[in-house]
Design a protein around this motif. Sequence first.
Motif, PDB file in Angstrom:
ATOM      1  N   PHE A  72      -9.168  -3.783  -5.084  1.00 58.75           N
ATOM      2  CA  PHE A  72      -8.681  -3.467  -3.745  1.00 58.75           C
ATOM      3  C   PHE A  72      -9.098  -2.039  -3.400  1.00 58.75           C
ATOM      4  CE2 PHE A  72      -4.458  -3.384  -1.082  1.00 58.75           C
ATOM      5  CZ  PHE A  72      -5.201  -3.397   0.090  1.00 58.75           C
ATOM      6  N   PHE A  73      -9.906  -1.899  -2.346  1.00 61.98           N
ATOM      7  CA  PHE A  73     -10.374  -0.591  -1.896  1.00 61.98           C
ATOM      8  C   PHE A  73      -9.804  -0.251  -0.529  1.00 61.98           C
ATOM      9  CE2 PHE A  73     -13.948  -1.405  -4.827  1.00 61.98           C
ATOM     10  CZ  PHE A  73     -14.092  -0.157  -5.423  1.00 61.98           C
ATOM     11  N   LYS A  74      -9.564   1.030  -0.327  1.00 61.59           N
ATOM     12  CA  LYS A  74      -9.300   1.563   1.001  1.00 61.59           C
ATOM     13  C   LYS A  74     -10.476   2.456   1.365  1.00 61.59           C
ATOM     14  CE  LYS A  74      -5.891   4.123   3.771  1.00 61.59           C
ATOM     15  NZ  LYS A  74      -4.544   4.772   3.761  1.00 61.59           N
ATOM     16  N   ASN A  75     -11.164   2.122   2.444  1.00 61.37           N
ATOM     17  CA  ASN A  75     -12.341   2.862   2.879  1.00 61.37           C
ATOM     18  C   ASN A  75     -12.032   3.621   4.166  1.00 61.37           C
ATOM     19  OD1 ASN A  75     -14.045   1.697   0.833  1.00 61.37           O
ATOM     20  ND2 ASN A  75     -14.054  -0.181   2.031  1.00 61.37           N
ATOM     21  N   ILE A  76     -12.353   4.897   4.189  1.00 59.86           N
ATOM     22  CA  ILE A  76     -12.161   5.722   5.365  1.00 59.86           C
ATOM     23  C   ILE A  76     -13.532   6.255   5.783  1.00 59.86           C
ATOM     24  CG2 ILE A  76     -11.044   7.768   6.321  1.00 59.86           C
ATOM     25  CD1 ILE A  76      -8.891   7.438   4.136  1.00 59.86           C
ATOM     26  N   TYR A  77     -13.956   5.928   7.012  1.00 63.60           N
ATOM     27  CA  TYR A  77     -15.287   6.309   7.485  1.00 63.60           C
ATOM     28  C   TYR A  77     -15.217   7.522   8.406  1.00 63.60           C
ATOM     29  CZ  TYR A  77     -17.472   2.102   5.642  1.00 63.60           C
ATOM     30  OH  TYR A  77     -17.965   1.123   4.810  1.00 63.60           O
ATOM     31  N   ASP A  78     -16.178   8.408   8.211  1.00 60.83           N
ATOM     32  CA  ASP A  78     -16.427   9.520   9.115  1.00 60.83           C
ATOM     33  C   ASP A  78     -17.900   9.439   9.480  1.00 60.83           C
ATOM     34  OD1 ASP A  78     -16.617  11.825  10.546  1.00 60.83           O
ATOM     35  OD2 ASP A  78     -16.390  13.186   8.838  1.00 60.83           O
ATOM     36  N   GLN A  83     -15.275   7.609   2.532  1.00 61.94           N
ATOM     37  CA  GLN A  83     -14.392   8.061   1.459  1.00 61.94           C
ATOM     38  C   GLN A  83     -13.603   6.847   0.979  1.00 61.94           C
ATOM     39  OE1 GLN A  83     -10.807  10.704   2.124  1.00 61.94           O
ATOM     40  NE2 GLN A  83     -12.101  12.117   0.982  1.00 61.94           N
ATOM     41  N   GLN A  84     -13.560   6.656  -0.335  1.00 58.20           N
ATOM     42  CA  GLN A  84     -12.957   5.454  -0.896  1.00 58.20           C
ATOM     43  C   GLN A  84     -11.791   5.788  -1.808  1.00 58.20           C
ATOM     44  OE1 GLN A  84     -16.344   3.446  -2.852  1.00 58.20           O
ATOM     45  NE2 GLN A  84     -15.915   1.745  -1.498  1.00 58.20           N
ATOM     46  N   PHE A  85     -10.845   4.840  -1.824  1.00 58.39           N
ATOM     47  CA  PHE A  85      -9.740   4.883  -2.779  1.00 58.39           C
ATOM     48  C   PHE A  85      -9.647   3.519  -3.444  1.00 58.39           C
ATOM     49  CE2 PHE A  85      -8.846   8.215   0.184  1.00 58.39           C
ATOM     50  CZ  PHE A  85      -8.274   9.226  -0.581  1.00 58.39           C
ATOM     51  N   LEU A  86      -9.596   3.500  -4.781  1.00 54.42           N
ATOM     52  CA  LEU A  86      -9.435   2.263  -5.526  1.00 54.42           C
ATOM     53  C   LEU A  86      -7.948   2.059  -5.797  1.00 54.42           C
ATOM     54  CD1 LEU A  86     -10.763  -0.128  -7.049  1.00 54.42           C
ATOM     55  CD2 LEU A  86     -10.822   1.343  -9.078  1.00 54.42           C
ATOM     56  N   LEU A  87      -7.381   1.022  -5.190  1.00 49.61           N
ATOM     57  CA  LEU A  87      -5.947   0.778  -5.289  1.00 49.61           C
ATOM     58  C   LEU A  87      -5.597  -0.192  -6.421  1.00 49.61           C
ATOM     59  CD1 LEU A  87      -5.157   0.457  -1.468  1.00 49.61           C
ATOM     60  CD2 LEU A  87      -5.273   2.520  -2.880  1.00 49.61           C
ATOM     61  N   GLU A  88      -6.480  -1.152  -6.692  1.00 46.13           N
ATOM     62  CA  GLU A  88      -6.311  -2.118  -7.778  1.00 46.13           C
ATOM     63  C   GLU A  88      -7.680  -2.449  -8.346  1.00 46.13           C
ATOM     64  OE1 GLU A  88      -3.491  -3.069  -8.940  1.00 46.13           O
ATOM     65  OE2 GLU A  88      -2.006  -2.887  -7.320  1.00 46.13           O
ATOM     66  N   LYS A  89      -7.698  -2.897  -9.611  1.00 53.81           N
ATOM     67  CA  LYS A  89      -8.963  -3.311 -10.215  1.00 53.81           C
ATOM     68  C   LYS A  89      -8.761  -4.566 -11.049  1.00 53.81           C
ATOM     69  CE  LYS A  89     -12.653  -2.105 -13.415  1.00 53.81           C
ATOM     70  NZ  LYS A  89     -13.157  -1.176 -14.444  1.00 53.81           N
ATOM     71  N   SER A  90      -9.647  -5.554 -10.840  1.00 55.80           N
ATOM     72  CA  SER A  90      -9.633  -6.775 -11.641  1.00 55.80           C
ATOM     73  C   SER A  90     -10.222  -6.510 -13.024  1.00 55.80           C
ATOM     74  CB  SER A  90     -10.446  -7.869 -10.942  1.00 55.80           C
ATOM     75  OG  SER A  90      -9.937  -8.137  -9.662  1.00 55.80           O
ATOM     76  N   ASN A  91     -10.199  -7.531 -13.866  1.00 56.51           N
ATOM     77  CA  ASN A  91     -10.714  -7.394 -15.232  1.00 56.51           C
ATOM     78  C   ASN A  91     -12.225  -7.196 -15.250  1.00 56.51           C
ATOM     79  OD1 ASN A  91      -8.210  -7.648 -16.443  1.00 56.51           O
ATOM     80  ND2 ASN A  91      -8.377  -9.867 -16.683  1.00 56.51           N
ATOM     81  N   ASN A  92     -12.691  -6.528 -16.302  1.00 55.09           N
ATOM     82  CA  ASN A  92     -14.123  -6.321 -16.473  1.00 55.09           C
ATOM     83  C   ASN A  92     -14.829  -7.638 -16.782  1.00 55.09           C
ATOM     84  OD1 ASN A  92     -13.923  -3.587 -16.016  1.00 55.09           O
ATOM     85  ND2 ASN A  92     -13.837  -3.040 -18.182  1.00 55.09           N
TER      86      ASN A  92
END
Length: 276
Positions: A72-78, A83-92
């Motif tokens: 789960f990413f939050k992307n903020i565009y300028d 600019q990205q924030f990783l909120l959750e990550k699935s298994n490798n």
Amino acid sequence: MQSIDFLAIGHVCHDWTPSENVLGGTTSYASFFARKMNLQTAILTSFGSDFEFQNRFQNISLHSIPSKKTTFFKNIYDGSHRQQFLLEKSNNILTNHIPKDFRQPKMVLLGPIANELNLGVLDNFENSMIAVCPQGWMRRWNSDGKVFHEMLDDWSVFQKADMVILSEEDLNFQMDLIPKLAEFFNILVVTKGENGADVFFNNNKHTYPSFQTKMIDPTGAGDIFATAFLIRFSETKDISQAAKFANAAASFCIEKKGIEGIASREEILQRASKIT
């Protein structure tokens, strides 16, 4: 199961927007594009029971490694900067996760987005044309989830691939690295946004302009470019045709939001013919 023409490996994800989550991930864009090109398409990925978009993958063979959460990413565009924030990550995704019937595709695109893909995966597709999008291997994040880039120490690990496709931003605009990287790979493609792309092949640099159009949403354009380049080069073995096709495909992508910008082969070829 029919033989696979195109296999994408990497996480699908949720991308946050103020109104709703949207489908993201290199493999999502890549697989939808390949399917639009009438290719037998498959994905090796990982997501949780919270994944909202599984039913969108119609006519695509979807193999997921079970996970508690979906990336789960939050992307903020300028402008074009993100600019990205990783909120959750699935298994490798590991080498032993590759199903037997996924090991002989015509084409493979490796598109990690959160350093989730074991490099040993490269050793499993000797008879396939392989494209690597290394961006996700260079992503790191702090305790708040803010994503930053960490340059790779050893690029030679990708020499088993037929092509490496990345952007100037992936290199933190360290342009002096490009000639060195070009020596490593059969084909190196460096995308430059509205300025098109440079392709390094047989020790020569070729520059291909983009198709100038109005940008609505840049998300996924690089993924579409990489997929289109791989597919068209596999078909023609012609760098120029592949680059023009990829630039045209990416230009459609930015004109609409998300996967709505995936055009038909006929539309892309028509637009590519206008790129000089």
